[in-house]
Scaffold this motif. Structure first.
Motif, PDB file in Angstrom:
ATOM      1  N   PRO A  91      -7.235  81.490  89.610  1.00 20.88           N
ATOM      2  CA  PRO A  91      -5.870  80.817  90.275  1.00 20.88           C
ATOM      3  C   PRO A  91      -4.888  80.357  89.227  1.00 20.88           C
ATOM      4  O   PRO A  91      -5.353  79.559  88.216  1.00 20.88           O
ATOM      5  CB  PRO A  91      -6.536  79.586  90.920  1.00 20.88           C
ATOM      6  N   MET A  92      -3.724  80.834  89.261  1.00 23.34           N
ATOM      7  CA  MET A  92      -2.734  80.201  88.346  1.00 23.34           C
ATOM      8  C   MET A  92      -1.900  78.972  89.028  1.00 23.34           C
ATOM      9  O   MET A  92      -1.659  78.868  90.270  1.00 23.34           O
ATOM     10  CB  MET A  92      -1.681  81.290  87.992  1.00 23.34           C
ATOM     11  N   PRO A  93      -1.534  77.980  88.252  1.00 20.49           N
ATOM     12  CA  PRO A  93      -0.775  76.733  88.830  1.00 20.49           C
ATOM     13  C   PRO A  93       0.432  77.292  89.425  1.00 20.49           C
ATOM     14  O   PRO A  93       1.051  78.267  89.220  1.00 20.49           O
ATOM     15  CB  PRO A  93      -0.654  75.958  87.629  1.00 20.49           C
ATOM     16  N   ASN A  94       1.009  76.463  90.369  1.00 19.70           N
ATOM     17  CA  ASN A  94       2.185  76.751  90.996  1.00 19.70           C
ATOM     18  C   ASN A  94       3.333  76.040  90.383  1.00 19.70           C
ATOM     19  O   ASN A  94       3.402  74.648  90.562  1.00 19.70           O
ATOM     20  CB  ASN A  94       2.157  76.482  92.588  1.00 19.70           C
ATOM     21  N   GLY A 103       5.444  74.837  86.714  1.00 23.90           N
ATOM     22  CA  GLY A 103       5.185  74.078  85.483  1.00 23.90           C
ATOM     23  C   GLY A 103       5.247  75.259  84.542  1.00 23.90           C
ATOM     24  O   GLY A 103       6.112  75.968  84.225  1.00 23.90           O
ATOM     25  N   ARG A 104       4.505  75.188  83.386  1.00 22.92           N
ATOM     26  CA  ARG A 104       4.394  76.020  82.062  1.00 22.92           C
ATOM     27  C   ARG A 104       3.564  77.135  82.462  1.00 22.92           C
ATOM     28  O   ARG A 104       2.413  77.043  83.017  1.00 22.92           O
ATOM     29  CB  ARG A 104       4.200  75.256  80.792  1.00 22.92           C
ATOM     30  N   PRO A 105       3.967  78.401  82.276  1.00 23.41           N
ATOM     31  CA  PRO A 105       3.121  79.577  82.016  1.00 23.41           C
ATOM     32  C   PRO A 105       1.792  79.360  81.467  1.00 23.41           C
ATOM     33  O   PRO A 105       1.802  79.122  80.391  1.00 23.41           O
ATOM     34  CB  PRO A 105       3.802  80.815  81.273  1.00 23.41           C
ATOM     35  N   PRO A 106       0.784  79.785  82.087  1.00 24.91           N
ATOM     36  CA  PRO A 106      -0.655  79.566  81.511  1.00 24.91           C
ATOM     37  C   PRO A 106      -1.169  80.795  80.881  1.00 24.91           C
ATOM     38  O   PRO A 106      -0.270  81.769  80.692  1.00 24.91           O
ATOM     39  CB  PRO A 106      -1.529  79.264  82.821  1.00 24.91           C
ATOM     40  N   TRP A 119       5.023  82.277  88.395  1.00 21.94           N
ATOM     41  CA  TRP A 119       3.939  81.649  89.398  1.00 21.94           C
ATOM     42  C   TRP A 119       3.587  82.413  90.420  1.00 21.94           C
ATOM     43  O   TRP A 119       2.864  82.200  91.289  1.00 21.94           O
ATOM     44  CB  TRP A 119       4.057  80.260  89.701  1.00 21.94           C
ATOM     45  N   GLU A 120       4.684  83.239  90.794  1.00 20.02           N
ATOM     46  CA  GLU A 120       4.724  84.220  92.099  1.00 20.02           C
ATOM     47  C   GLU A 120       4.027  85.555  91.660  1.00 20.02           C
ATOM     48  O   GLU A 120       3.902  86.379  92.658  1.00 20.02           O
ATOM     49  CB  GLU A 120       5.986  84.467  92.624  1.00 20.02           C
ATOM     50  N   LEU A 121       3.338  85.738  90.548  1.00 23.61           N
ATOM     51  CA  LEU A 121       2.899  86.994  89.872  1.00 23.61           C
ATOM     52  C   LEU A 121       2.005  87.815  90.884  1.00 23.61           C
ATOM     53  O   LEU A 121       1.955  88.918  91.193  1.00 23.61           O
ATOM     54  CB  LEU A 121       2.245  86.848  88.693  1.00 23.61           C
ATOM     55  N   ASN A 122       1.170  86.918  91.575  1.00 22.70           N
ATOM     56  CA  ASN A 122      -0.103  87.495  92.282  1.00 22.70           C
ATOM     57  C   ASN A 122       0.193  87.190  93.898  1.00 22.70           C
ATOM     58  O   ASN A 122      -0.732  87.266  94.581  1.00 22.70           O
ATOM     59  CB  ASN A 122      -1.573  87.285  92.058  1.00 22.70           C
TER      60      ASN A 122
END
Length: 261
Positions: A29-32, A34-37, A94-97
């Motif tokens: 899971p990536m955050p919604n 913020g900064r790119p993880p 954050w919309e990548l997936n």
């Protein structure tokens, strides 16, 4: 109400496992916002599919519990969405997936085009809504309050404007005539801030009410042909409706106001 499917996309392992064939690598899971993880990667639609399936499972639990409690026949269930989906038209990292689909409609979440504001709704009301019946009557989320209050025999508050209308007739399959156009207001990705819909006609406008688009949704559901130059009377009428509704919203005594600090 549910958050799924929405970033952060995070589902139980058992649901992710169902869609391993559609996932490139391990779900992470990536955050919604913020900064790119560091774990940014396009892993395919598997995690999104799992999230939708998880939502479906939890809705099933709610419906099952209503049956267990003997409340099925006395409960109105409404299943819908607050806006259109994030599609493969990714606009934020954050919309990548996220892999939603607006079908053939123009636009997506964040747009005032139909892909951003037109969503399906499913209603279960035993004895009133026939199973499998379909209606193309456009309603809004703000119609839910007066509609459900009417069904329940509850009086609406009289200390504030009520934007929605009692649409219980639609649920019963009876004729329904809306008193005023549907209204949307938010600054979208395309430079528009308002939309109104009156029957077949839909008007979109910017904050200055100078940049406009007029669509005949009955003949042009994909919003391809701007009719603002050829339907002057319709344009003038809907612009007047838009200005009036916007002024009423702005003057709402319960509208949140900025606080001076």
């Amino acid at each position: 109400s549910f958050v799924e499917p929405h970033g952060t996309i995070a589902s139980p392992d058992a649901f992710n496992a169902q869609y391993a064939a559609h996932t490139d690598g391990v779900p992470d899971p990536m955050p919604n916002e913020g900064r790119p993880p560091a774990n940014m990667a396009a892993r395919g639609p598997g995690e999104y599919y799992a999230n939708v399936t998880h939502l479906d499972y939890q809705v099933g639990r709610v419906l099952g519990r209503l049956d267990e409690l003997g409340l099925r026949d006395s409960t109105v269930v409404v299943f819908t969405s607050d806006n259109g989906p994030v599609t493969r038209d990714w606009r934020q990292w954050w919309e990548l997936n996220l892999y939603g689909s607006a079908g053939d409609f123009r636009g997506r979440k964040g747009d005032l085009y139909e892909g951003g504001i037109r969503v399906p709704a499913i209603v279960r009301w035993p004895g009133q809504v026939a199973a499998g019946r379909v209606s193309d009557e456009p309603l809004s989320g703000y119609d839910l309050l007066p509609t459900l209050a009417s069904i329940a025999g509850v009086e609406l508050p009289d200390d504030r404007p009520i934007d929605g209308e009692d649409a219980s007739a639609v649920l019963r399959g009876a004729p329904f005539a809306r008193a005023r156009p549907l209204y949307w207001e938010f600054d979208d990705f395309n430079g528009f801030s308002f939309a109104v819909r009156d029957g077949r006609w839909k008007l979109m406008a910017d904050r200055a009410f100078s940049r406009v688009r007029l669509f005949d949704l009955a003949a042009d559901r994909f919003e391809v042909v701007d009719r603002s130059a050829t339907e002057a009377q319709v344009l003038e009428r809907l612009l007047a409706e838009l200005r009036q509704h916007h002024a009423a919203v702005a003057a709402d005594p319960l509208r949140p106001r900025p606080v001076a600090r």
